[in-house]
Structures are given as structure tokens and as C-alpha cells.
Enzyme design. Structure first.
Site, PDB file in Angstrom:
ATOM      1  N   HIS A 124      43.914  55.744  41.915  1.00  0.00           N
ATOM      2  CA  HIS A 124      44.247  55.495  43.150  1.00  0.00           C
ATOM      3  C   HIS A 124      43.042  56.400  44.332  1.00  0.00           C
ATOM      4  O   HIS A 124      41.905  55.486  45.038  1.00  0.00           O
ATOM      5  CB  HIS A 124      45.501  55.332  44.087  1.00  0.00           C
ATOM      6  CG  HIS A 124      46.014  54.576  43.485  1.00  0.00           C
ATOM      7  ND1 HIS A 124      46.707  53.076  43.470  1.00  0.00           N
ATOM      8  CD2 HIS A 124      47.919  54.808  42.416  1.00  0.00           C
ATOM      9  CE1 HIS A 124      47.542  52.267  43.041  1.00  0.00           C
ATOM     10  NE2 HIS A 124      47.670  53.340  42.286  1.00  0.00           N
TER      11      HIS A 124
ATOM     12  N   GLU B 131      44.176  39.371  31.012  1.00  0.00           N
ATOM     13  CA  GLU B 131      44.198  40.687  31.517  1.00  0.00           C
ATOM     14  C   GLU B 131      44.954  41.399  29.786  1.00  0.00           C
ATOM     15  O   GLU B 131      45.100  42.678  29.350  1.00  0.00           O
ATOM     16  CB  GLU B 131      44.799  41.683  32.093  1.00  0.00           C
ATOM     17  CG  GLU B 131      45.596  41.152  32.695  1.00  0.00           C
ATOM     18  CD  GLU B 131      45.893  41.140  34.625  1.00  0.00           C
ATOM     19  OE1 GLU B 131      46.044  42.200  34.890  1.00  0.00           O
ATOM     20  OE2 GLU B 131      46.807  40.433  35.042  1.00  0.00           O
TER      21      GLU B 131
ATOM     22  N   ASP C  57      43.818  46.588  32.937  1.00  0.00           N
ATOM     23  CA  ASP C  57      44.791  46.613  31.818  1.00  0.00           C
ATOM     24  C   ASP C  57      44.176  45.804  30.231  1.00  0.00           C
ATOM     25  O   ASP C  57      45.308  46.589  29.649  1.00  0.00           O
ATOM     26  CB  ASP C  57      45.673  45.369  32.588  1.00  0.00           C
ATOM     27  CG  ASP C  57      46.385  45.827  33.841  1.00  0.00           C
ATOM     28  OD1 ASP C  57      46.950  47.838  33.245  1.00  0.00           O
ATOM     29  OD2 ASP C  57      46.393  45.270  34.687  1.00  0.00           O
TER      30      ASP C  57
ATOM     31  N   CYS D 116      36.799  41.156  37.077  1.00  0.00           N
ATOM     32  CA  CYS D 116      37.189  41.818  38.608  1.00  0.00           C
ATOM     33  C   CYS D 116      38.245  43.680  37.899  1.00  0.00           C
ATOM     34  O   CYS D 116      38.397  44.084  38.706  1.00  0.00           O
ATOM     35  CB  CYS D 116      38.004  41.604  38.489  1.00  0.00           C
ATOM     36  SG  CYS D 116      40.358  41.022  38.773  1.00  0.00           S
TER      37      CYS D 116
END
Lengths: 88, 570
Positions: free
Chosen positions: B189, B431, B455, B502
């Protein structure tokens, strides 16, 4: 002393936001303002007390106001409870 | 001079004094006191100081981030002002003849125990607020300093163990020139936030907080991942030079702002941005984004105490669609669960949250939540070029169910006289390896794919991306990943559909040549990477990159692939 009984109607109960609003409404008054429910008492000027009651939808409580400015305090608090749709 | 090495998380070079965002030691010992009144006065003083401090933070947060973000400090103020709290502390001091610090911890302990025992997760989390306020009061009693990033008033480099999203959001860009942390990786993050705040960052240094003291001069080189502590003047001069060059390069990139993204031999691809809220639109446009490739809607649901209403969501989606002015906007439906929790939506603890009840799995189960979001999306669809994407699709049946619900809500809206666009594309995130392998079958039913590499890599390599010990398995260049990516792209093209990406890989300078060669149509990345990537693609020939990709697919290891890319692309 003025008292009135209420039943919580807000589906989320008296959670953090309405609890804060109630405390903010009660704090300016000199009177002792309490919520009584199921043998427990909360000082309505105390956020920790009010949240600790964890009042859920359907639970009932009694508002009790006692002191020199009890009329004004009672009016302010009941008005908030009803207008915010917390309890009836 | 000491040099630390970490992971380059956000481009740029910053030189400034260190500001340690490290929690102080708040250990309390019980002492017997004799002067009750003096001890009670210490309580009043510490409370007054805490209230003053919180009022200041609340004000600053309100000015900089808005009313909603400031609300948490309003809640903290209510606790600090609580008459029962101060009453209980003073009573404890008088009855037990103990010091204020000990009285505070005892009183708080009972409140925290009460809240933690409640059967409502939201209330249990309030226990954390009480502890937070108690720590602040305690710090004043102990005379130690609790760092507060929103209060920084001079140019600094923030040094921390890790930065939570809320801490990162409080960093003021005028004063915080960069940061460095002990833990984290390129996809943590803190790293993602650094790129969206556009400040240089190096994460995962291991020892930043133990090595760097308040006031040390620190250079954060977000290009290489180096952190230099107390460098001599020569080194500082060299880095100032490097910073100037970087700024010049950025100016060069800025010239590509309104250009199409073309390879040197004329193949056009689309460079779009990942966003988390309508506030990010400004950055997308400033960095030449050709659209939004991933709008993570879960941020609409986080940091609040109830579900966002259909109208609240409608306004957010409409704002993004209108802001992009007809450019494509891919909005991903709610991806919650896993490591992302909502306080008002209690989910059972899971042994393997990343393999658990999350994203589309949760939405198909909690259709009340899902349908509200879909209605908001459909209602917003006429305000721009909307594409809807479902996350974590593992089987075709999941996609069909999700699409059926979407079409049902669309029919309901149309019947109620609402306007809904007829040209919404419906796609999925790829993913999960099962979906990549079955891409040819999926391609017949979906309108597009978007590969979520963070992922996809985690699931393909069976390596938890939150676990530092297995972070070496996060290998975007591994031929296994490249082969899956190729399967997905080829499958979509065979059906006349398109594939985007993405994950972080889409903006990685060493992955981009491979992805261009594999035929990727749309690259979605942090807005700040767009111009750099456009400049890179301009220098690459699609034909040459196809040859590179073909060769890479046959290599044995991720290192060999990376080596090959570096040889070909200088």
C-alpha cells in the site's frame, strides 16, 4: 426531573455517529442527563458510556434529565432522537 | 555515510532532513503517590494538551483532506473530553494512591475490555480508537512525543517501519519530499500511495528506523532503491545533479502528453491509469492517460461505518465518467475480502483469506450489495464510456451469474424509465490461473480481459504477496507468467476482443517490451508511469519485441528473461 421512554428504530442501533451527536447535544447543559436500560445507566455526556450500552434496534431505554436547565436539555435531546430517526 | 538498499517504489530523488514516524515507548510502571491533588492536576494538564493537539490535527485534516477524513479526530476528541474517563482516572488516583499513568492504563483497560467483548465488529474496532486516544494522553503524561505526520511544517523525508494508507494520506506533499520504510514491496500500500502522491520512496530497507535518527540528512533515490544517510557534500551535489537530470527527463516526457502511444513501427496501444477515487482523475489527465483501466471501487466502501448508498456510488461513477470525457473507463466491481475488510460488514476469519470468500464470490453471495453497485454503474453509464469488470472470476459459471444479475438490473432500470447505455462492455479480471488457461472459452462470452498480475503471479507461484519470506517468488518475468499472459492475449484476439493489464507489471520498464511483443492492447498503470512508458514504447519496434517475446517464452528462468530484455532494450 423529566423522563421519557424510547424504543430504538434505527436499524444499525445507536452506533458511533448518532452516539456522538447525542453527546454533543447533551454536553452544553448543566443538568444530569442519563439513559437507563436493562439495569445499566449511561451518562449521556460520555461517549464511552453511551457506546458501551450498545443499544440495538428494538431495545428500549429511558431518558432521564434532572437539573436547573432540564426543560431545555430534555427538549434538545428528544428533538435529536426523533429527528435523526434513532428511536421513538 | 551509511547506505541502505531497499526497493525503488516511486520514482524521483529527494534530499532532506529525516522525520521519524516511529511510535515512542509508552511502557508504564505503577508508582505510589502521596499528593493526590498534584497527580490529578497532571491528568487535567495531559488531557488539555491532548485536546489541543487533537483539535489542531482535526483542523489541519479538515482543511487538507476534508470533513470525512477529519471525522475520526472528532471521535477522538469526544473520548478525550469524556467526563466519565477523567472522573474514573481521578477516582482511581485518589482511591489507590497511584500515579496518573497507571490510573489511565487501568481505566482504559476496563473500557477497552468492554468494547472488545461486544458482539459487533464495529464496536470492537472502537476499542482501537480508545487505545489511540489513551496513548496520546499517556505520551503527554510521560513527556514523550507521538509523531504526527499531518503536523509536519518543514521539508522532510519520512522514515517509518511501514506506512498505513491513512498515514500516507496525511503526508503533506509540500513538506514530505520522500519516504523510506523498513518493510514493504513494490505492490504494498505504501508504495502504491507514494506513486499516487508522486513522491520518491524506497521501501523494504529492513533497517531504516534503526539506522536513521531525527534530523539526519537523508537522500532517497527512488530510481535505484538506495537510501543514503548523512552523505558528504560531494555526494549531495552528485544527487542534486541527478535530480536535475530527472526533472529534465520528466519535462521531455511531458511533451508526449497529448500524443498517441505508438511503437517505432507504428503499432498503437492504449496507456490508461489505475485509480481509487474520483480525486485521482486530475493526475490521470495531467499525465496523459488515455482512459482509466482500473477504477478500484472498494475505496468507496472503506473508511466509513456503513455501506455507500446507490446514489453516493452513482455520483462517484458519474464524476469519473464525465471527467474522462468519453475516454474508456473500466470500473471494477467490489473487490473486498482477502486482506481488505469493512468494519460494518463482519466476515468470518479465514485460514487463507486470499483463497477465500472475496470479490465476486462474496458479491454473488451478498447480492444486495452487488445489485446496489450494479444499479449505480448502469445509471451512470450514459455519462461516458463505461466498461464493467468483474474481479476474481475463476469459472465461466461465475461470469455468467454475474452478467445475468447485471442484465436483470438493467432490465429493471429500463422498465422503470431510467436511461442505460447500450454499449457497455462487460469484461473480467484474469488473475486466477484457471481462467487464464480457459481464456479461449471465456473469450467467446466476455467483451474484454484485464490481467491482474499482482494476484495472477501470487496464485500461479503459490506465494503470498504479503509474506516477505517468499517475496522472491513474485516473478513477473517468469516464463510461466508470460505464457499465461500470451494465452489470454491470443484467446481474446482470436475472438476479436481485447486484453489489458492492470497489475504493476503493465508499467514496469522491463516488462513493457515483452507485453508489447505479446500483443497486449491496453496497459493500465499508476498515472505517473504513463509518460515514461509512452516514451519507452516510442523507441521500441513491435516486430523486434515480438521476436524478443517469442524467445523469452522459451527461456528457463525469470532471470534469463530479464537478462535478455536488458540486452535488447537499452
Amino acid at each position: 426531573m423529566k423522563t421519557q421512554q424510547f424504543t430504538v428504530v434505527d436499524p444499525q442501533g445507536i452506533h458511533a455517529r448518532p452516539a456522538s451527536q447525542l453527546v454533543a447535544a447533551a454536553t452544553p447543559f448543566a443538568s444530569t442527563i442519563e439513559l437507563h436500560t436493562a439495569g445499566k445507566v449511561a451518562n449521556l455526556k460520555s461517549i464511552l458510556n453511551v457506546m458501551a450500552l450498545a443499544l440495538k434496534q428494538g431495545s428500549s431505554f429511558t431518558l432521564q434529565v434532572d437539573g436547573a436547565d432540564e426543560a431545555q436539555a430534555f427538549e434538545a435531546v428528544t428533538k435529536l432522537i426523533v429527528e435523526a430517526g434513532l428511536a421513538k | 555515510m551509511i547506505q541502505l538498499t531497499g526497493i525503488a517504489a516511486s520514482d524521483g530523488i529527494a534530499i532532506a532532513k529525516a522525520y521519524r514516524l516511529v511510535q515512542p515507548d509508552l511502557t508504564v510502571s505503577q508508582k505510589v503517590i502521596s499528593d493526590v491533588e498534584a497527580e490529578q492536576k497532571r491528568v487535567d494538564d495531559a488531557l488539555a494538551q491532548s485536546i489541543e493537539e487533537l483539535t489542531g490535527i482535526q483542523q489541519l485534516t479538515r482543511e487538507k483532506l476534508g470533513e470525512e477524513e477529519a471525522a475520526i479526530f472528532g471521535a477522538h476528541l469526544l473520548v478525550a473530553n469524556d467526563p466519565e474517563l477523567v472522573g474514573a482516572m481521578k477516582q482511581k488516583i485518589a482511591e489507590a494512591m497511584v500515579n496518573a499513568e497507571y490510573a489511565l492504563t487501568e481505566v482504559v483497560k476496563s473500557f477497552v475490555a468492554l468494547f472488545e467483548s461486544m458482539d459487533n465488529e464495529y464496536m470492537r474496532e472502537r476499542a482501537a480508537d480508545i487505545k489511540d486516544v489513551s496513548n496520546r494522553i499517556l505520551a503527554h503524561l510521560l513527556g514523550v512525543h507521538i509523531p504526527n505526520p499531518s503536523n509536519i511544517q518543514e521539508q522532510v523525508i519520512v522514515v517509518a517501519d511501514d506506512l498505513t494508507p491513512s498515514e500516507t494520506a496525511q503526508l503533506n506533499r509540500d513538506f514530505v519530499l520522500g519516504f523510506t520504510t523498513n518493510i514493504g514491496g513494490r505492490t504494498s500500500h505504501s508504495a502504491i500511495m507514494a506513486r499516487s502522491l508522486e513522491i520518491p520512496a524506497v521501501v523494504g530497507t529492513g533497517t531504516a528506523t534503526t539506522t536513521i535518527q531525527d534530523g539526519d540528512i537523508v537522500i532517497v533515490d527512488g530510481l535505484t532503491g538506495n537510501v543514503l544517510v548523512n552523505p558528504d557534500e560531494e555526494v549531495v551535489a552528485a544527487y542534486r545533479q541527478k535530480a536535475t537530470e530527472f526533472a529534465a527527463q520528466q519535462e521531455e516526457w511531458a511533451k508526449l502528453l497529448n500524443e498517441k502511444t505508438l511503437s517505432s513501427d507504428g503499432t498503437q496501444v492504449e496507456l490508461v491509469a489505475n485509480i481509487g477515487s474520483p480525486n485521482d482523475l486530475d493526475g490521470v489527465l495531467r499525465h496523459g492517460g488515455e482512459g482509466v483501466g482500473l477504477y478500484r471501487t472498494e475505496f468507496l466502501y472503506m473508511g466509513r461505518d456503513n455501506l455507500p448508498t446507490e446514489d453516493e456510488q452513482f455520483i462517484a461513477y458519474k464524476t469519473v465518467l464525465e471527467g474522462m470525457d468519453g475516454k474508456p473507463v473500466v470500473i471494477r466491481t467490489l473487490d473486498i475480502g482477502g486482506d481488505k475488510h469493512l468494519p460494518y460488514l463482519p466476515l468470518p476469519e479465514e485460514m487463507n483469506p486470499f483463497l477465500g470468500h472475496r470479490a465476486i464470490r462474496l458479491c454473488l453471495d451478498r447480492q444486495d450489495i452487488f445489485r446496489t453497485q450494479l444499479r449505480a454503474l448502469l445509471r451512470a453509464s450514459n455519462y461516458g464510456n463505461l466498461k464493467i469488470m468483474f474481479p476474481m472470476i475463476a469459472t465461466l459459471q461465475e461470469f455468467r451469474s454475474a452478467k445475468a444479475i447485471l442484465l436483470e438490473e438493467k432490465a429493471n432500470l429500463l422498465a422503470a424509465g431510467e436511461a442505460v447505455s447500450e454499449t457497455i462492455e462487460i469484461g473480467i479480471m484474469v488473475e486466477i490461473p484457471s481462467t487464464a488457461v480457459m481464456a479461449d472459452t471465456f473469450a467467446k462470452e466476455v467483451d474484454f480481459f484485464s490481467i491482474g498480475t499482482n494476484d495472477l503471479i501470487q496464485y500461479t507461484m503459490a506465494a503470498d504477496r504479503m509474506n516477505e519470506k517468499v517475496s522472491y517468488l513474485y516473478q513477473p518475468y517468469n516464463p510461466a507468467i508470460l505464457r499465461l499472459v500470451k494465452m489470454v492475449i491470443d484467446a481474446s484476439h482470436k475472438e476479436g476482443k481485447w486484453t489489458g493489464m492492470c497489475g504493476e507489471m503493465a508499467g514496469d520498464e522491463h516488462a513493457v517490451p515483452l507485453l508489447l511483443g505479446l500483443g497486449l492492447d491496453e496497459f493500465s498503470m499508476s498515472a505517473t508511469s504513463i509518460l515514461k512508458t509512452r516514451s519507452l514504447i516510442k523507441r521500441l519496434s513491435k516486430v523486434d519485441m515480438q521476436a524478443l517475446a517469442t524467445e523469452a517464452l522459451q527461456l528457463a528462468t525469470a532471470d534469463e528473461v530479464l537478462e535478455k530484455v536488458k540486452q535488447i532494450v537499452k
